[in-house]
Design a protein around this motif. Structure first.
Motif, PDB file in Angstrom:
ATOM      1  N   UNK A   1      55.399  55.077  54.147  1.00 57.79           N
ATOM      2  CA  UNK A   1      55.157  56.201  54.987  1.00 57.79           C
ATOM      3  C   UNK A   1      53.666  57.016  54.799  1.00 57.79           C
ATOM      4  N   UNK A   2      52.788  56.271  54.599  1.00 53.62           N
ATOM      5  CA  UNK A   2      51.471  56.967  53.791  1.00 53.62           C
ATOM      6  C   UNK A   2      50.377  56.553  54.671  1.00 53.62           C
ATOM      7  N   UNK A   3      50.354  56.426  55.763  1.00 55.81           N
ATOM      8  CA  UNK A   3      49.198  56.017  56.683  1.00 55.81           C
ATOM      9  C   UNK A   3      48.223  54.995  56.396  1.00 55.81           C
ATOM     10  N   UNK A   4      48.897  54.261  55.524  1.00 56.62           N
ATOM     11  CA  UNK A   4      48.100  52.907  55.140  1.00 56.62           C
ATOM     12  C   UNK A   4      47.343  52.950  53.904  1.00 56.62           C
ATOM     13  N   UNK A   5      47.621  54.142  53.014  1.00 55.82           N
ATOM     14  CA  UNK A   5      46.997  54.548  51.768  1.00 55.82           C
ATOM     15  C   UNK A   5      47.275  53.703  50.813  1.00 55.82           C
ATOM     16  N   UNK A   6      48.671  53.143  50.621  1.00 59.84           N
ATOM     17  CA  UNK A   6      48.792  52.430  49.652  1.00 59.84           C
ATOM     18  C   UNK A   6      48.279  50.859  50.028  1.00 59.84           C
ATOM     19  N   UNK A   7      48.319  50.471  51.357  1.00 61.71           N
ATOM     20  CA  UNK A   7      47.784  49.139  51.494  1.00 61.71           C
ATOM     21  C   UNK A   7      46.317  49.338  51.215  1.00 61.71           C
ATOM     22  N   UNK A   8      45.512  50.253  51.615  1.00 61.40           N
ATOM     23  CA  UNK A   8      44.264  50.462  51.372  1.00 61.40           C
ATOM     24  C   UNK A   8      43.793  50.059  49.934  1.00 61.40           C
ATOM     25  N   UNK A   9      44.727  50.683  48.975  1.00 66.70           N
ATOM     26  CA  UNK A   9      44.190  50.555  47.702  1.00 66.70           C
ATOM     27  C   UNK A   9      44.459  49.202  47.105  1.00 66.70           C
ATOM     28  N   UNK A  10      45.587  48.587  47.727  1.00 61.96           N
ATOM     29  CA  UNK A  10      45.805  47.263  47.222  1.00 61.96           C
ATOM     30  C   UNK A  10      44.765  46.188  47.845  1.00 61.96           C
ATOM     31  N   UNK A  11      44.185  46.579  49.108  1.00 63.80           N
ATOM     32  CA  UNK A  11      43.250  45.676  49.523  1.00 63.80           C
ATOM     33  C   UNK A  11      41.905  45.979  48.755  1.00 63.80           C
ATOM     34  N   UNK A  12      41.693  47.094  48.663  1.00 64.74           N
ATOM     35  CA  UNK A  12      40.320  47.274  47.634  1.00 64.74           C
ATOM     36  C   UNK A  12      40.575  46.576  46.325  1.00 64.74           C
ATOM     37  N   UNK A  13      41.702  46.697  45.753  1.00 60.95           N
ATOM     38  CA  UNK A  13      41.949  45.981  44.338  1.00 60.95           C
ATOM     39  C   UNK A  13      41.983  44.727  44.611  1.00 60.95           C
ATOM     40  N   UNK A  14      42.207  43.966  45.424  1.00 61.97           N
ATOM     41  CA  UNK A  14      42.266  42.584  45.737  1.00 61.97           C
ATOM     42  C   UNK A  14      40.830  42.057  45.927  1.00 61.97           C
ATOM     43  N   UNK A  15      39.874  43.150  46.070  1.00 63.63           N
ATOM     44  CA  UNK A  15      38.388  42.846  46.145  1.00 63.63           C
ATOM     45  C   UNK A  15      37.779  42.858  44.760  1.00 63.63           C
ATOM     46  N   UNK A  16      38.308  44.008  44.166  1.00 60.03           N
ATOM     47  CA  UNK A  16      37.911  44.122  42.839  1.00 60.03           C
ATOM     48  C   UNK A  16      38.088  43.394  41.829  1.00 60.03           C
ATOM     49  N   UNK A  17      39.294  42.977  41.706  1.00 68.17           N
ATOM     50  CA  UNK A  17      39.544  42.103  40.611  1.00 68.17           C
ATOM     51  C   UNK A  17      39.127  40.725  40.659  1.00 68.17           C
ATOM     52  N   UNK A  18      38.804  39.806  41.746  1.00 65.90           N
ATOM     53  CA  UNK A  18      38.080  38.904  41.631  1.00 65.90           C
ATOM     54  C   UNK A  18      36.368  39.172  41.432  1.00 65.90           C
ATOM     55  N   UNK A  19      35.949  40.150  41.889  1.00 61.32           N
ATOM     56  CA  UNK A  19      34.360  40.662  41.713  1.00 61.32           C
ATOM     57  C   UNK A  19      34.426  40.760  40.096  1.00 61.32           C
ATOM     58  N   UNK A  20      35.347  41.565  39.461  1.00 66.02           N
ATOM     59  CA  UNK A  20      35.216  41.937  37.952  1.00 66.02           C
ATOM     60  C   UNK A  20      35.295  40.612  37.335  1.00 66.02           C
ATOM     61  N   UNK A  21      35.986  39.675  37.672  1.00 64.53           N
ATOM     62  CA  UNK A  21      36.208  38.392  36.771  1.00 64.53           C
ATOM     63  C   UNK A  21      35.114  37.647  37.109  1.00 64.53           C
ATOM     64  N   UNK A  22      34.271  37.656  38.066  1.00 63.69           N
ATOM     65  CA  UNK A  22      33.137  37.166  38.168  1.00 63.69           C
ATOM     66  C   UNK A  22      32.106  37.646  37.433  1.00 63.69           C
ATOM     67  N   UNK A  23      31.959  38.905  37.496  1.00 67.44           N
ATOM     68  CA  UNK A  23      30.963  39.636  36.755  1.00 67.44           C
ATOM     69  C   UNK A  23      31.176  39.308  35.312  1.00 67.44           C
ATOM     70  N   UNK A  24      32.233  39.194  34.633  1.00 70.88           N
ATOM     71  CA  UNK A  24      32.333  38.845  33.497  1.00 70.88           C
ATOM     72  C   UNK A  24      32.124  37.363  33.100  1.00 70.88           C
ATOM     73  N   UNK A  25      32.240  36.379  34.113  1.00 73.53           N
ATOM     74  CA  UNK A  25      31.754  35.162  33.816  1.00 73.53           C
ATOM     75  C   UNK A  25      30.124  35.029  33.703  1.00 73.53           C
ATOM     76  N   UNK A  26      29.534  36.063  34.570  1.00 75.22           N
ATOM     77  CA  UNK A  26      28.169  36.121  34.803  1.00 75.22           C
ATOM     78  C   UNK A  26      27.348  36.716  33.263  1.00 75.22           C
ATOM     79  N   UNK A  27      28.451  37.382  32.878  1.00 78.21           N
ATOM     80  CA  UNK A  27      27.952  37.914  31.568  1.00 78.21           C
ATOM     81  C   UNK A  27      27.961  36.991  30.347  1.00 78.21           C
ATOM     82  N   UNK A  28      28.941  36.087  30.537  1.00 75.28           N
ATOM     83  CA  UNK A  28      28.990  34.851  29.731  1.00 75.28           C
ATOM     84  C   UNK A  28      28.282  33.769  29.784  1.00 75.28           C
TER      85      UNK A  28
END
Length: 681
Positions: free
Chosen positions: A284-311
């Motif tokens: 009951x938080x007006x979508x706040x928790x879902x928002x953080x989770x969807x942001x996290x689901x974009x961040x994590x693969x982006x960060x993994x790809x970033x690390x791959x491009x570093x290597x």
């Protein structure tokens, strides 16, 4: 601009909004450069873009390289930002007009971000890659998507988890400084609507894209491979029919049923109780928790790809940096389709299903998607529509099968309601080609546009030394806001996206046609296409019915900044710390580049306090409310949702406010809570 609900009035900050600027220049010919802005706003905008260009011109000769041709102003499409800054009347109506303060904050922030990027220009390297993002988007208008040819859809149906109904690819461009090898930023493109935070929310945030950028920028602090001031831009792509509410659309009417597939209605035949659900919809938080989770689901693969491009870097090939921009009048534009058929676009108009909204934000009254028309809605709406502007027979025929509700493109009083003149822009960096879309292209519309540009630039690149295969992305909504861009087949279904496609069934084909006609300017030619018919700048003549702040006052025998409800002495990590202060209207001072609230931690070694959180942090929430309009009193709540990684120690909360007196004088003040301890769980 929220959800176009006049009752959704902002009350505070969940997260600061930012402008992130990325500049790439040809080291041999520095006049060849491009600027890609990612604003935490609903979209780009005509007046905002004019304001940015004017501000850069005032900065002098050093900024003469920048102009219409090479600046792209894109928005992350957050629905949790302030409104009242868009150029045309229609989106201003639900925001009670135009607000100079909001407008200037966006323009000034964008200019500042460009200045910082310009001042940090240095030789460097670009790497590019792509990855899949799962669980962050679904198609909210699948019924319309399925109207596209089966053979075409099959080309994108890879698996049950990647069935082609939305794009799962995230493209990432990594910026690395040559002098020390440190990374200075990333720019990504991935489509999901900025509608994780719901329509009953009144706190400003960048929605899920803002979360993704926040997490990425925090993650590289202290990383030896990243420079100070690292910038992560999470840009939109072909976002039109996507939703971050990945559990689908359900009826909140006690039936436990999903909304109807064709028109997103519930048991009462209406759309109001049809609501899409994010991953944590039960909170009951007006979508706040879902928002953080969807942001996290974009961040994590982006960060993994970033690390791959570093290597294993995948360099952008070719040093050519080119761009073009032109204005094009989309009303009554005649052109030939690739099969030789002559077609025409129309002056802008919105259909009945536009008023139905979507499952991310349902509309009002008896409007429904797909089957909304004068025969299925109250006759009152036909009267209202006709009072504004009765569409002509030619206009109705041009937009068919769209039943026109608002003939907005032909209303010019008191000024234009929506744009008829659109921005057409493409940027090129080596083999990377960026289509800058002024509207929300649907999944398949974006694919067709990208494929057409890919084929055309492939022929262009083939004539160049060491040609590389093009990488084509689409970013937007940018530069203006032209609502939606659906395929002709989706347009025929007339759900929300089709009804909001402004220029008739051939809108997408027209965008593609005009774009391809200017693609040769992405080659080594030095001239630019004609500017075209310039749209109006309404920033200094727009109506405003937004009341100003009259005055602020503290209650009798109290002072601004006094604590009304204090913190407790001890909290376990993971709990919420809160304090309430006697406050003043935050509109008195937006505190740009500053903060309304900070959490300070005591450094035991030096006995000094240092700020460890501010109102740019997702977990520190600033909320304001007026206690008495007559007396001018108000209170501010500051709450810190302590994170699992919060360091145990001694803390306090500090509030920064500004009070407006009866004479108009604005006086700053501060408030301070008692000290408290954070202990481990």
């Amino acid at each position: 601009m929220g959800y176009a609900d006049p009752n959704q009035i902002g009350t505070g900050l969940r997260q600061r909004l930012y402008s992130r600027a990325f500049i790439v220049a040809d080291p041999v010919d520095p006049s060849d450069r491009v600027v890609y802005l990612v604003l935490d706003t609903q979209s780009g905008d005509t007046a905002v873009r004019y304001g940015i260009l004017s501000g850069l011109e005032e900065l002098g000769q050093d900024y003469a390289y920048y102009g219409h041709h090479n600046i792209a102003v894109t928005g992350t499409h957050s629905h949790s930002g302030p409104g009242a800054w868009l150029n045309y009347l229609l989106p201003q109506i639900t925001s009670k007009g135009f607000d100079q303060q909001s407008y200037r904050a966006i323009v000034d922030g964008a200019i500042l971000s460009i200045r910082r990027a310009h001042e940090s220009l240095a030789p460097g390297h670009l790497s590019i890659g792509s990855t899949k993002v799962f669980g962050a988007n679904i198609n909210r208008s699948l019924y319309a998507y399925l109207a596209n040819p089966e053979e075409e859809r099959a080309r994108y149906n890879i698996s049950s988890g990647d069935d082609g109904s939305v794009e799962k690819d995230l493209t990432l461009l990594k910026f690395q400084r040559a002098s020390d090898g440190k990374n200075i930023g990333v720019l990504t493109w991935f489509p999901t609507h900025g509608t994780s935070v719901l329509g009953n929310n009144t706190l400003v945030s960048g929605d899920n894209k803002g979360v993704a950028a926040y997490l990425f920028e925090k993650s590289v602090i202290g990383d030896d491979t990243a420079a100070d001031g690292f910038v992560a831009g999470f840009s939109q792509a072909n976002v039109g029919d996507t939703s971050p509410n990945v559990l689908g659309a359900w009826c909140e009417d006690g039936t436990g049923q999903m909304c109807s597939f064709e028109n997103s209605t519930c048991s009462d035949g209406r759309s109001q109780k049809c609501h899409a659900r994010g991953p944590f919809f039960r909170a009951n938080d007006k979508g706040t928790s879902s928002c953080f989770e969807i942001g996290k689901r974009q961040f994590e693969p982006a960060k993994h790809l970033y690390s791959q491009l570093n290597q294993s870097p995948n360099p952008v090939r070719g040093r050519m940096v080119k761009s073009f921009h032109t204005f094009h009048n989309m009303s009554n534009y005649r052109f030939e389709l690739p099969n030789g058929t002559e077609v025409e676009t129309c002056p802008a108009a919105l259909g009945y299903s536009f008023a139905a909204g979507t499952s991310d934000g349902p509309g009002i009254f008896d409007f429904t998607q797909h089957d909304g028309n004068p025969n299925t809605t109250s006759p009152v709406w036909s009267v209202v529509s006709g009072m504004l502007k009765e569409p002509s027979g030619a206009q109705n025929a041009c937009h068919s099968p769209k039943p026109i509700l608002l003939d907005v493109g032909e209303i010019t009083s008191p000024y234009q309601w929506t744009p008829n003149v659109v921005d057409v822009q493409v940027l090129r960096v080596g083999q990377l080609v960026i289509i800058v879309s002024p509207g929300e292209a649907t999944t398949m519309a974006g694919r067709r546009w990208k494929n057409a540009v890919h084929d055309e630039v492939s022929r262009l690149f083939a004539a160049e030394p060491k040609p590389a295969s093009p990488v084509v992305v689409l970013g937007g909504p940018a530069n203006s806001y032209t609502h939606y861009i659906a395929t002709e087949e989706e347009y025929g279904i007339q759900r929300y996206e089709g009804a909001s496609t402004l220029y008739g069934p051939h809108t997408l084909a027209a965008y593609i046609n005009v774009t391809l006609s200017w693609v040769p300017y992405l080659s080594s030619v030095s001239n630019r296409p004609p500017r075209g018919p310039e749209p109006p700048d309404n920033s200094n003549r727009s109506l405003s019915f937004i009341p100003s702040v009259i005055h602020d006052a503290a209650p009798f025998f109290k002072s601004f900044g006094d604590v009304v409800h204090d913190v407790e002495e001890m909290y376990r990590r993971g709990s919420t710390v809160g304090a309430t202060f006697i406050g003043a209207n935050p509109r008195n001072n937006l505190r740009l580049e500053s903060s309304y609230a900070v959490v300070e931690q005591l450094d035991a070694a030096t006995s000094r306090w240092r700020a460890v959180r501010d109102d740019g942090d997702w977990h520190l929430v600033f909320s304001w409310r007026r206690v008495s309009e007559l007396l001018g009193t108000s209170e501010v709540d500051i709450s810190w949702e302590t994170e699992p990684w919060a360091e145990p120690g001694r803390y306090r909360i500090k509030y920064f406010g500004d009070a407006k007196g009866f004479t108009g004088t604005i006086t700053p003040f501060e408030g301070l809570s008692s000290e408290f301890e954070i202990a481990e769980e």
